[in-house]
Design a protein around this motif. Structure first.
Motif, PDB file in Angstrom:
ATOM      1  N   ILE A   8      35.181  24.672  23.736  1.00  9.85           N
ATOM      2  CA  ILE A   8      34.134  23.675  23.967  1.00  9.85           C
ATOM      3  C   ILE A   8      34.528  22.330  23.365  1.00  9.85           C
ATOM      4  N   GLY A   9      35.122  22.353  22.173  1.00 13.20           N
ATOM      5  CA  GLY A   9      35.565  21.108  21.549  1.00 13.20           C
ATOM      6  C   GLY A   9      36.609  20.390  22.377  1.00 13.20           C
ATOM      7  N   LEU A  10      37.538  21.138  22.953  1.00 17.30           N
ATOM      8  CA  LEU A  10      38.553  20.535  23.825  1.00 17.30           C
ATOM      9  C   LEU A  10      37.905  19.924  25.073  1.00 17.30           C
ATOM     10  N   TRP A  42      28.923   8.855  17.306  1.00 11.58           N
ATOM     11  CA  TRP A  42      29.308  10.092  18.017  1.00 11.58           C
ATOM     12  C   TRP A  42      29.421  11.256  17.033  1.00 11.58           C
ATOM     13  N   LEU A  43      30.138  11.035  15.939  1.00 12.11           N
ATOM     14  CA  LEU A  43      30.298  12.083  14.930  1.00 12.11           C
ATOM     15  C   LEU A  43      28.974  12.434  14.272  1.00 12.11           C
ATOM     16  N   ALA A  44      28.191  11.407  13.934  1.00 13.77           N
ATOM     17  CA  ALA A  44      26.900  11.643  13.288  1.00 13.77           C
ATOM     18  C   ALA A  44      25.982  12.468  14.182  1.00 13.77           C
ATOM     19  N   CYS A  45      26.028  12.193  15.473  1.00  6.84           N
ATOM     20  CA  CYS A  45      25.194  12.932  16.418  1.00  6.84           C
ATOM     21  C   CYS A  45      25.603  14.402  16.474  1.00  6.84           C
ATOM     22  N   LEU A  46      26.907  14.654  16.526  1.00  3.70           N
ATOM     23  CA  LEU A  46      27.388  16.030  16.537  1.00  3.70           C
ATOM     24  C   LEU A  46      26.981  16.774  15.266  1.00  3.70           C
ATOM     25  N   GLY A 151      36.142  21.392  11.846  1.00  2.94           N
ATOM     26  CA  GLY A 151      37.206  21.313  12.833  1.00  2.94           C
ATOM     27  C   GLY A 151      36.666  21.091  14.233  1.00  2.94           C
ATOM     28  N   PHE A 152      35.538  21.715  14.539  1.00  2.00           N
ATOM     29  CA  PHE A 152      34.925  21.524  15.857  1.00  2.00           C
ATOM     30  C   PHE A 152      34.507  20.071  16.063  1.00  2.00           C
ATOM     31  N   CYS A 153      33.854  19.489  15.064  1.00  2.00           N
ATOM     32  CA  CYS A 153      33.419  18.096  15.179  1.00  2.00           C
ATOM     33  C   CYS A 153      34.613  17.154  15.333  1.00  2.00           C
ATOM     34  N   LEU A 154      35.669  17.416  14.571  1.00  2.35           N
ATOM     35  CA  LEU A 154      36.857  16.569  14.670  1.00  2.35           C
ATOM     36  C   LEU A 154      37.571  16.754  16.006  1.00  2.35           C
ATOM     37  N   LEU A 155      37.646  17.983  16.478  1.00  2.00           N
ATOM     38  CA  LEU A 155      38.293  18.237  17.761  1.00  2.00           C
ATOM     39  C   LEU A 155      37.513  17.579  18.892  1.00  2.00           C
ATOM     40  N   SER A 157      35.915  15.007  18.775  1.00  2.00           N
ATOM     41  CA  SER A 157      36.041  13.547  18.638  1.00  2.00           C
ATOM     42  C   SER A 157      37.490  13.095  18.623  1.00  2.00           C
ATOM     43  N   ALA A 158      38.426  14.018  18.815  1.00  2.00           N
ATOM     44  CA  ALA A 158      39.845  13.722  18.600  1.00  2.00           C
ATOM     45  C   ALA A 158      40.355  12.601  19.483  1.00  2.00           C
ATOM     46  N   SER A 159      39.990  12.606  20.757  1.00  5.97           N
ATOM     47  CA  SER A 159      40.491  11.563  21.655  1.00  5.97           C
ATOM     48  C   SER A 159      39.973  10.195  21.229  1.00  5.97           C
ATOM     49  N   LEU A 160      38.716  10.115  20.837  1.00  3.77           N
ATOM     50  CA  LEU A 160      38.142   8.841  20.394  1.00  3.77           C
ATOM     51  C   LEU A 160      38.778   8.372  19.100  1.00  3.77           C
ATOM     52  N   LEU A 161      38.967   9.290  18.160  1.00  8.48           N
ATOM     53  CA  LEU A 161      39.581   8.930  16.879  1.00  8.48           C
ATOM     54  C   LEU A 161      41.012   8.426  17.086  1.00  8.48           C
ATOM     55  N   ALA A 162      41.756   9.101  17.962  1.00  4.24           N
ATOM     56  CA  ALA A 162      43.136   8.682  18.218  1.00  4.24           C
ATOM     57  C   ALA A 162      43.180   7.280  18.824  1.00  4.24           C
TER      58      ALA A 162
END
Length: 214
Positions: A8-10, A42-46, A151-155, A157-162
């Motif tokens: 789901i994170g991906l 985005w992260l805060a919402c998750l 890890g789920f929250c970071l995954l 958001s990974a594309s946005l963070l990158a």
């Protein structure tokens, strides 16, 4: 739970609509600041929606074969069916010429608060709901659970963070590369949305039914 959240994170991080919206935001005036506001919201919402689920469950997974666990599986099946129906609807509808959303004309004038609100608006809520239904099984008495949820929250958001990091430290090359990503996303938006919705939907339905009859 770990494999479900990984899938789901991906799917969330690869969703074309938020990725395209974020690239457009980064290209606007003060794009890096607006992008940061977007990512933080985005992260805060998750984190908030996951915290709400954990608050409701008390951080304890429902007992196997109990009424609550059966209800959770039913919700997962319903979400999976909804994602499959949505994906099939997008697949069947006639192709339409791509037009930038109306709000893109006002990107240069967006405030940081509006950029934050945009992050909440474009989140793929069907996939987020699937993540929340999965987190019902989280056992917060285990230290590893905190790592899995982080890890789920970071995954997710990974594309946005990158992209945010790239635009912050390498702004010149970022514009060109993000432009190519945007073009690819726009050309393959429908196929990507359909594939992600069907993949996650079929996974949720298949696994939940197997657990119900198992």
């Amino acid at each position: 739970m770990v494999l479900d959240l990984l899938l789901i994170g991906l799917a969330i991080t690869l969703e074309p609509v938020p990725v395209t919206a974020f690239i457009l935001l980064l290209s606007a005036d003060r794009g890096v600041r607006k992008g940061l506001a977007f990512v933080l919201a985005w992260l805060a919402c998750l984190v908030l929606v996951l915290a709400m689920v954990i608050a409701v469950t008390g951080g304890k997974p429902p007992e196997a074969e109990s009424t609550p666990s059966t209800a959770v599986l039913a919700v997962k099946i319903a979400l999976g069916v909804g994602l499959i129906a949505y994906g099939e609807h997008r697949r069947r509808r006639p192709a339409r010429p791509h037009k930038p959303p109306a709000w893109t004309a006002r990107l240069n004038h967006l405030s940081l608060w509006t950029a934050s609100g945009l992050a909440v608006l474009v989140q793929p809520w069907g996939l987020v709901a699937a993540g929340c239904a999965t987190v019902v099984d989280a056992d917060m008495s285990e230290a590893s659970t905190y790592l899995v949820l982080s890890g789920f929250c970071l995954l997710a958001s990974a594309s946005l963070l990158a992209m945010q990091i790239h635009a912050t430290f390498w702004p010149v090359t970022a514009q060109e590369r993000l432009g190519r990503i945007r073009t690819w996303m726009e050309d393959h938006q429908e196929q990507t949305i359909v594939a992600l919705a069907l993949l996650v939907g079929l996974w949720l339905v298949g696994k939940s039914i197997a657990e119900l009859v198992g």
